[in-house]
Scaffold this motif. Structure first.
Motif, PDB file in Angstrom:
ATOM      1  N   GLU A   1      -3.663  -0.717  -4.683  1.00  0.00           N
ATOM      2  CA  GLU A   1      -3.556  -0.247  -6.059  1.00  0.00           C
ATOM      3  C   GLU A   1      -2.158  -0.448  -6.634  1.00  0.00           C
ATOM      4  OE1 GLU A   1      -4.755   3.803  -5.640  1.00  0.00           O
ATOM      5  OE2 GLU A   1      -6.875   3.356  -6.017  1.00  0.00           O
ATOM      6  N   LEU A   2      -1.173  -0.640  -5.775  1.00  0.00           N
ATOM      7  CA  LEU A   2       0.218  -0.745  -6.220  1.00  0.00           C
ATOM      8  C   LEU A   2       0.495  -2.110  -6.840  1.00  0.00           C
ATOM      9  CD1 LEU A   2       2.087   0.808  -3.161  1.00  0.00           C
ATOM     10  CD2 LEU A   2       1.580   1.930  -5.338  1.00  0.00           C
ATOM     11  N   GLU A   3       1.223  -2.097  -7.950  1.00  0.00           N
ATOM     12  CA  GLU A   3       1.717  -3.351  -8.500  1.00  0.00           C
ATOM     13  C   GLU A   3       2.935  -3.784  -7.690  1.00  0.00           C
ATOM     14  OE1 GLU A   3       2.268  -3.319 -12.670  1.00  0.00           O
ATOM     15  OE2 GLU A   3       0.332  -2.378 -13.093  1.00  0.00           O
ATOM     16  N   ILE A   4       3.247  -5.056  -7.760  1.00  0.00           N
ATOM     17  CA  ILE A   4       4.287  -5.626  -6.908  1.00  0.00           C
ATOM     18  C   ILE A   4       5.651  -4.931  -7.027  1.00  0.00           C
ATOM     19  CG2 ILE A   4       5.755  -7.697  -6.719  1.00  0.00           C
ATOM     20  CD1 ILE A   4       3.210  -9.322  -6.610  1.00  0.00           C
ATOM     21  N   PRO A   5       6.181  -4.643  -8.221  1.00  0.00           N
ATOM     22  CA  PRO A   5       7.489  -3.969  -8.292  1.00  0.00           C
ATOM     23  C   PRO A   5       7.509  -2.622  -7.580  1.00  0.00           C
ATOM     24  CG  PRO A   5       6.926  -4.916 -10.411  1.00  0.00           C
ATOM     25  CD  PRO A   5       5.691  -5.017  -9.568  1.00  0.00           C
ATOM     26  N   GLU A   6       6.421  -1.860  -7.709  1.00  0.00           N
ATOM     27  CA  GLU A   6       6.364  -0.551  -7.065  1.00  0.00           C
ATOM     28  C   GLU A   6       6.227  -0.701  -5.556  1.00  0.00           C
ATOM     29  OE1 GLU A   6       6.155   3.650  -6.580  1.00  0.00           O
ATOM     30  OE2 GLU A   6       7.060   2.265  -8.003  1.00  0.00           O
ATOM     31  N   LYS A   7       5.423  -1.649  -5.130  1.00  0.00           N
ATOM     32  CA  LYS A   7       5.272  -1.893  -3.690  1.00  0.00           C
ATOM     33  C   LYS A   7       6.612  -2.286  -3.074  1.00  0.00           C
ATOM     34  CE  LYS A   7       2.765  -4.810  -0.383  1.00  0.00           C
ATOM     35  NZ  LYS A   7       2.213  -3.730   0.447  1.00  0.00           N
ATOM     36  N   ALA A   8       7.337  -3.196  -3.731  1.00  0.00           N
ATOM     37  CA  ALA A   8       8.633  -3.640  -3.220  1.00  0.00           C
ATOM     38  C   ALA A   8       9.644  -2.499  -3.207  1.00  0.00           C
ATOM     39  CB  ALA A   8       9.154  -4.803  -4.060  1.00  0.00           C
ATOM     40  N   ARG A   9       9.582  -1.632  -4.214  1.00  0.00           N
ATOM     41  CA  ARG A   9      10.509  -0.483  -4.267  1.00  0.00           C
ATOM     42  C   ARG A   9      10.269   0.449  -3.081  1.00  0.00           C
ATOM     43  NH1 ARG A   9      10.739   4.608  -5.442  1.00  0.00           N
ATOM     44  NH2 ARG A   9       8.511   4.750  -5.946  1.00  0.00           N
ATOM     45  N   LEU A  10       9.004   0.724  -2.781  1.00  0.00           N
ATOM     46  CA  LEU A  10       8.680   1.587  -1.647  1.00  0.00           C
ATOM     47  C   LEU A  10       9.080   0.931  -0.324  1.00  0.00           C
ATOM     48  CD1 LEU A  10       5.193   2.840  -2.862  1.00  0.00           C
ATOM     49  CD2 LEU A  10       7.243   4.252  -2.549  1.00  0.00           C
ATOM     50  N   ASP A  11       8.869  -0.389  -0.220  1.00  0.00           N
ATOM     51  CA  ASP A  11       9.318  -1.109   0.970  1.00  0.00           C
ATOM     52  C   ASP A  11      10.831  -1.009   1.107  1.00  0.00           C
ATOM     53  OD1 ASP A  11       6.752  -1.905   1.696  1.00  0.00           O
ATOM     54  OD2 ASP A  11       6.867  -3.781   0.568  1.00  0.00           O
ATOM     55  N   GLY A  12      11.535  -1.036  -0.034  1.00  0.00           N
ATOM     56  CA  GLY A  12      12.980  -0.902  -0.019  1.00  0.00           C
ATOM     57  C   GLY A  12      13.432   0.475   0.423  1.00  0.00           C
ATOM     58  N   GLU A  13      12.708   1.507   0.018  1.00  0.00           N
ATOM     59  CA  GLU A  13      13.021   2.866   0.468  1.00  0.00           C
ATOM     60  C   GLU A  13      12.920   2.958   1.987  1.00  0.00           C
ATOM     61  OE1 GLU A  13      10.633   5.831  -1.371  1.00  0.00           O
ATOM     62  OE2 GLU A  13      11.480   5.536  -3.379  1.00  0.00           O
ATOM     63  N   TYR A  14      11.851   2.370   2.509  1.00  0.00           N
ATOM     64  CA  TYR A  14      11.672   2.382   3.959  1.00  0.00           C
ATOM     65  C   TYR A  14      12.793   1.600   4.653  1.00  0.00           C
ATOM     66  CZ  TYR A  14       9.861   1.341   8.575  1.00  0.00           C
ATOM     67  OH  TYR A  14       9.747   1.201   9.929  1.00  0.00           O
TER      68      TYR A  14
END
Length: 212
Positions: free
Chosen positions: A151-164
């Motif tokens: 369900e995540l759009e790419i910018p949000e997915k990448a942001r969460l990956d960056g948090e991790y």
């Protein structure tokens, strides 16, 4: 210490246990796939791994042999027509991902990390570059996976990956705690198939669905 040594040790130990304990599950799934749609049981696809080096990811085949290769599901015309009956169950239950236990064991993946992008998902790869997420081994599950999956759009997915990535690079107990949180946080979305989307909304230029 945690990111380089402990995390890899846990990956090897847990993936080895999986390979030793789950052969009967592999055999049952393989038989069901072949009976439903005779042909190869496993599906291999080029993905982006640690430091953006590509590797061949393994999955149980969930789509028909005639499905175009290396194409995100949402770009297919009527993707449902390509998914087999057994494949539909495997995708919703995430059982199609089980062969990636081997990819973890040999070091191409980790249990927890950003989901490996297709080699041609340039939008996602570029966004992850901004956050340093491409400097990690991709994972079977991850922080973005338990916060939305497809369900995540790419910018949000990448942001969460960056948090991790930021937490993992700091190491210590917090990094270990994040991995534990992601591991157990995967159970509910997998059990309920929450966040699984076959295809994409028209407004999204690219999603994170994976073919076959």
């Amino acid at each position: 210490m945690y990111r380089i040594i402990v995390k890899r040790f846990l990956d090897v130990l847990l993936s080895l246990l999986g390979l030793l304990l789950l052969p009967w599950v592999f055999l049952l799934i393989a038989a069901a796939i072949f009976i439903d749609d005779p042909g190869p049981v496993f599906f291999r696809q080029k993905r982006v791994g640690l430091h953006k080096k590509t590797f061949m990811l393994h999955k149980f085949r969930s789509m028909r042999r005639s499905t175009p290769h290396d194409m995100p599901t949402h770009l297919l015309e009527n993707p449902e027509q390509y998914i087999t009956r057994v494949g539909r169950f495997l995708r919703r239950s995430s059982l199609d991902e089980l062969p990636q236990i081997w990819d973890i064991f040999v070091g191409n993946m980790s249990i927890v990390g950003p989901r490996p992008a297709l080699w041609n998902q340039e939008d996602l790869i570029a966004e992850r570059d901004r956050y340093g997420a491409n400097e990690l081994r991709p994972g079977l599950t991850g922080w973005a996976q338990i916060n939305g999956r497809d369900e995540l759009e790419i910018p949000e997915k990448a942001r969460l990956d960056g948090e991790y990535a930021a937490i993992l690079k700091r190491g210590g107990l917090r990094a270990f705690g994040m991995d534990v949180k992601c591991f157990f946080g995967t159970l509910k979305p997998v059990a309920t198939a929450k966040g699984v989307v076959e295809g994409a909304a028209p407004a999204q230029p690219l999603t994170n669905n994976e073919n076959k």
